[in-house]
Design a protein around this motif. Structure first.
Motif, mmCIF file in Angstrom:
data_model
loop_
_atom_site.group_PDB
_atom_site.id
_atom_site.type_symbol
_atom_site.label_atom_id
_atom_site.label_comp_id
_atom_site.label_asym_id
_atom_site.label_seq_id
_atom_site.Cartn_x
_atom_site.Cartn_y
_atom_site.Cartn_z
ATOM 1 N N ASN A 24 0.826 -1.209 0.000
ATOM 2 C CA ASN A 24 0.000 0.000 0.000
ATOM 3 C C ASN A 24 0.859 1.257 0.000
ATOM 4 O OD1 ASN A 24 -2.402 -1.397 -0.062
ATOM 5 N ND2 ASN A 24 -2.782 -1.242 2.133
ATOM 6 N N ALA A 28 1.421 3.988 -3.187
ATOM 7 C CA ALA A 28 0.684 5.212 -2.856
ATOM 8 C C ALA A 28 1.105 6.393 -3.701
ATOM 9 C CB ALA A 28 0.866 5.552 -1.370
ATOM 10 N N ARG A 35 -4.922 4.441 -8.908
ATOM 11 C CA ARG A 35 -5.272 3.871 -7.602
ATOM 12 C C ARG A 35 -6.741 3.484 -7.529
ATOM 13 N NH1 ARG A 35 -2.474 8.570 -5.480
ATOM 14 N NH2 ARG A 35 -4.477 9.267 -4.673
ATOM 15 N N GLY A 39 -7.099 1.164 -4.332
ATOM 16 C CA GLY A 39 -5.651 1.153 -4.372
ATOM 17 C C GLY A 39 -5.118 0.527 -5.651
ATOM 18 N N ALA A 94 -1.623 5.657 2.209
ATOM 19 C CA ALA A 94 -1.386 4.245 2.491
ATOM 20 C C ALA A 94 -1.957 3.853 3.844
ATOM 21 C CB ALA A 94 0.105 3.939 2.443
ATOM 22 N N LEU A 97 -5.758 3.486 3.577
ATOM 23 C CA LEU A 97 -6.123 2.268 2.867
ATOM 24 C C LEU A 97 -5.873 1.030 3.730
ATOM 25 C CD1 LEU A 97 -7.147 1.229 0.121
ATOM 26 C CD2 LEU A 97 -4.752 1.072 -0.612
ATOM 27 N N THR A 98 -4.733 1.000 4.398
ATOM 28 C CA THR A 98 -4.400 -0.130 5.261
ATOM 29 C C THR A 98 -5.400 -0.267 6.408
ATOM 30 O OG1 THR A 98 -2.042 0.029 4.738
ATOM 31 C CG2 THR A 98 -2.630 -1.096 6.781
ATOM 32 N N HIS A 101 -8.679 -1.734 5.231
ATOM 33 C CA HIS A 101 -8.589 -3.183 5.098
ATOM 34 C C HIS A 101 -8.550 -3.854 6.467
ATOM 35 C CE1 HIS A 101 -6.471 -2.426 0.974
ATOM 36 N NE2 HIS A 101 -7.775 -2.257 0.911
#
Length: 219
Positions: A24, A28, A35, A39, A94, A97-98, A101
């Motif tokens: 990620n 980035a 993206r 992503g 990043a 996004l992480t 998830h």
């Protein structure tokens, strides 16, 4: 996805450990058009090129190759890819996004009644400034072949690891999710001549064994 598809075949899951973090952050820096909603992925430009017209590819081929084009994996990177976000922007994207998830995994773990731990994977530059002799020879050869340092050198700084880890750890603590930043742990426990990485991201066989044993002590 595999867990969801085969959950009905599994025994009771008591613990989930996620070992991740680089992809990620490494992706980035790509433009928003690459993206998308969820992503980017490596070599995505080749994928997108396959859906373009011959005229699109011919026009894009006139552009000069760049570091970002190599990162994308295709020859026809659009002009907007030359504008790389600042490292702070990359970490923020990043991290968001992480955590998105990770929050899905938190929901799954709660439903399973399982303990969830997120381990931020180490990178060679996050563990130590200079690797052992074998690592340094490999890194130099890989730089010739793929220009890793040119593409990701800024990510390999220790301060990036600490900033990225702090963002994830703050969220994890607020949600009751376990968190381990493995890079400082390995920095303390790794011998100076110990060969851990086969490139700056992945481990040797002995490296995998060593890291697994460290995690057993920590989780």
């Amino acid at each position: 996805m595999l867990l969801m598809l085969y959950r009905h075949l599994l025994p009771k899951v008591e613990e989930i450990v996620l070992f991740s973090g680089f992809n990620n952050l490494g992706l980035a820096r790509l433009p928003a058009s690459m993206r998308g909603e969820h992503g980017a992925f490596f070599n995505c430009n080749e994928f997108f090129d396959a859906f373009g017209t011959d005229a699109d590819r011919a026009a894009a081929a006139q552009k000069n190759p760049s570091m970002m084009q190599r990162l994308l994996g295709g020859k026809n990177a659009p002009a907007e890819t030359f504008q790389i976000p600042s490292m702070e922007e990359q970490i923020a994207y990043a991290g968001d996004l992480t955590l998105r998830h990770l929050d899905l995994w938190r929901v799954v773990a709660e439903d399973l009644g399982a303990k969830l731990t997120y381990v931020l994977q180490p990178l060679a530059g996050w563990v130590r400034e200079k690797g052992c002799d074998e690592e340094e020879r490999l890194f130099a050869e890989l730089d010739k072949l793929g220009r890793f340092s040119e593409t990701y050198g800024d990510i390999l700084q220790e301060k990036v690891n600490l900033q990225y880890a702090a963002l994830i750890e703050q969220w994890a603590q607020s949600k009751g999710v376990g968190f381990i930043n493995l890079s400082p742990v390995l920095a303390d426990r790794l011998a100076s001549d110990q060969w851990l990485f086969v490139d700056r991201i992945h481990f040797t066989d002995d490296g995998h064994d060593f890291v697994a044993k460290q995690l057993l002590d920590l989780i």
